[in-house]
Design a protein around this motif. Structure first.
Motif: not given
Length: 482
Positions: A341-350, A372-381
C-alpha cells in the motif's frame, strides 16, 4: 507535504494480566533444617492479521497462525510462541535448526513434564545421590558449603516441558544466543559477530504447559542438563521456605508482565521487572544481577506467562505471545500488504523527485536504490541524497533541521506489533517502521542491558532508543500529478 494514510483494521491486542495462582509448598525432611537459620538462609551465608492477496511464499509464521487458530482435531495444539527481541523475522545470520528467532510451543505426543517430589535428601556430594546419578529421574541439587541437598523430581502426566538455553545439547528445545544490537539492520555488517563471552546460561530456563485447557504456561529458572540434573553451585542464592528448597541462577531469569489493563493508545506502559526462581516463585530484583542474596519475595504474583510477558536471559530477551493473541495479531501477509500500500502511493523524494519504495520482506536484506531515508529530527522522508552534511549529522533540505539521517526499514516481525495500525512512525535512531501504538510501547519499555542497566530498545534490532519520545512521525512527499 502530507502524511500518506495507509489504513488497516485496528484491533488492539489485549495483554491482560490476572494474578490468580497460589504457590503450593511441599514438606521436606527434618534433617534439612540443620543447615538453615531462622530466615531460611543457609547458616554459612550471611543475610545481608489482512487481505486475500496471493503471495508467492508462505512464511513459517503463517503455519503457526493456522495451528493457533485451527480447531481440527488432527492439528497440533499450540500453547504459545517465544520470539527473540532484536530479530526481525529471522536471526541476523539466518535461522539454523533449533537456533532461530522464534520457537512455537506445541502439545507433545507424550507428556514430558516433571514436578518436585516431597523427597529431598542431604549428601556430602551430589554423586552420592542415586537420584543425581540416575538417568531415569530428574533432580535439582542445591550446593551448600559443606553439604548438598538433592531434590528428586517425578514425572507429570499433565504437563509438557520445554527448555531454553545457550547449549546445543539435546535437552534444549530452543537455542538462544546473545543478540548484538543493530545486527538485524540490513545496512549494518554485524551478522556473524558474536560476543567473546556469553552471559546466557547453557540451561537457562524451562517452561511447563498444561496439556488441557486453558493450557496454562509457567516458567521456572534453570533447565535440566543431559544428565537430567540442575545444579545450583555454592555461589548461587538458595534458601528454604516452608520446608521447600529453592534458589536463583547465577545471572537470574527476569520477567516483566504487562499491566492488567489491555494494550491500547491510552495504556501502553509496561510493569516492572521481577525475578523467577527455580521453584517458580517471584522475587524482587537483587541489588545486582549476580548478587548472592535474593530480593524480597512477592507473594501476590506468579510465574504464569501472560500474553506480552518479557523474559530476560541476561544477554537476550524473549517475548511470549499466547495462542489466543496469535489469532489476533498481524500476520506476515498483513505486513506485505502494508508495504504494498505504501509503494502503491508512489511517494517521492522532495529533492530528487525519484519514486521511493520499500523492498518486499523477502528482498529486504540490503538497501535498494529506491530505499526511503528519513531525517530523524523532523520526520521528513527522502531518497538517499548527499546534501547538508554537518559532521555525522545532516540538515533537512525542507525544514533545515539538523539531525541523524538513516534508511527506513519495515518492522517485519508480527509478534512485536501491539495493534494493526498503519505504519506511520519509526523508532529512533534505527529507523524501523511500525504503528504509533507499537512505537510508543517499545519506547516506554525498559529492557535489561548488561548486568544492571535498563534501557528502551527497538524490538526489531535491539538498538537502544534515543531521545524523547524515542520515535518520530513520518512525513512523506506524495506523487506529484503531471
Amino acid at each position: 507535504m502530507k502524511d500518506i494514510n495507509i489504513q488497516m483494521e485496528e484491533t488492539s491486542m489485549p495483554m491482560d494480566v490476572e494474578h490468580s495462582s497460589t504457590f503450593h509448598h511441599q514438606k521436606t525432611q527434618e534433617s534439612c533444617d540443620t543447615f538453615f537459620d531462622s530466615n531460611g538462609l543457609p547458616k554459612d551465608i550471611k543475610a545481608n492479521d489482512f487481505s486475500d492477496m496471493d503471495f508467492a511464499s508462505t512464511s513459517k509464521h503463517e503455519e503457526i497462525f493456522k495451528s493457533a487458530s485451527s480447531t481440527h482435531k488432527d492439528d497440533p495444539i499450540v500453547y504459545g510462541e517465544l520470539i527473540v527481541l532484536g530479530t526481525n523475522g529471522c536471526l541476523p545470520g539466518g535461522d539454523r535448526g533449533r537456533r532461530k528467532s522464534s520457537f512455537t510451543l506445541q502439545k507433545r505426543l507424550k507428556p514430558n513434564g516433571v514436578k518436585p517430589s516431597n523427597k529431598q535428601q542431604v549428601f556430602e556430594k551430589p554423586t552420592h545421590s542415586d537420584a543425581f546419578m540416575s538417568k531415569e529421574h530428574h533432580s535439582v541439587s542445591y550446593t551448600l558449603p559443606r553439604n548438598v541437598i538433592v531434590v528428586t523430581y517425578e514425572s507429570s502426566s499433565t504437563t509438557d516441558m520445554f527448555q531454553i538455553g545457550r547449549s546445543t545439547e539435546d535437552p534444549i528445545d530452543f537455542v538462544v544466543m546473545d543478540i548484538l544490537p543493530g545486527a538485524s539492520i540490513p545496512s549494518n555488517q554485524l551478522k556473524s559477530h558474536q560476543p567473546q563471552q556469553s552471559t546466557i546460561s547453557r540451561f537457562s530456563c524451562r517452561i511447563l504447559c498444561e496439556r488441557e485447557p486453558p493450557y496454562t504456561a509457567r516458567i521456572y529458572a534453570a533447565g535440566f542438563d543431559t544428565s537430567m540434573n540442575i545444579i545450583l553451585g555454592e555461589k548461587a542464592p538458595k534458601w528454604k521456605t516452608d520446608g521447600l528448597m529453592d534458589g536463583l541462577t547465577t545471572n537470574g531469569i527476569l520477567l516483566m508482565k504487562p499491566k492488567k489493563s489491555s494494550m491500547s493508545r491510552q495504556s501502553s506502559e509496561p510493569a516492572g521487572w521481577k525475578e523467577v526462581s527455580v521453584g517458580g516463585r517471584i522475587y524482587r530484583l537483587r541489588e545486582t544481577r549476580s548478587a548472592q542474596h535474593p530480593g524480597l519475595p512477592i507473594t501476590d504474583e506468579d510465574n504464569i506467562l501472560e500474553d506480552g510477558t518479557l523474559i530476560d536471559l541476561c544477554g537476550a530477551t524473549l517475548l511470549w505471545r499466547s495462542a489466543s493473541s496469535m489469532q489476533r495479531m498481524p500476520t506476515p501477509r498483513h505486513i506485505d500488504r502494508l508495504i504494498e500500500d505504501i509503494n502503491l502511493e508512489r511517494p517521492q523524494c522532495p529533492v530528487g523527485l525519484t519514486t521511493l519504495a520499500f523492498p518486499r520482506r523477502s528482498h529486504a536484506n540490503r538497501p535498494s536504490e529506491k530505499q526511503p531515508w528519513v531525517y530523524l529530527a523532523c520526520g521528513h522522508v527522502h531518497g538517499r541524497i548527499d546534501w547538508g552534511r554537518r559532521g555525522e549529522e545532516r540538515m533537512c533540505p525542507l525544514c533545515r533541521t539538523i539531525g541523524k539521517y538513516v534508511p527506513l526499514w519495515m518492522g517485519n516481525e508480527p509478534a512485536f506489533y501491539n495493534d494493526r495500525g498503519p505504519p506511520t512512525h519509526c523508532l529512533v535512531p534505527c529507523g524501523h517502521v511500525c504503528s504509533e501504538v507499537t512505537a510508543k510501547f517499545w519506547a516506554l519499555t525498559p529492557l535489561p542491558h548488561g548486568t544492571q542497566a535498563f534501557n528502551a530498545a527497538c524490538p526489531f534490532c535491539a538498538t537502544q532508543i534515543e531521545g524523547d519520545p524515542g520515535f518520530v512521525k513520518l512525513i512523506w512527499q506524495p506523487m506529484l500529478d503531471g
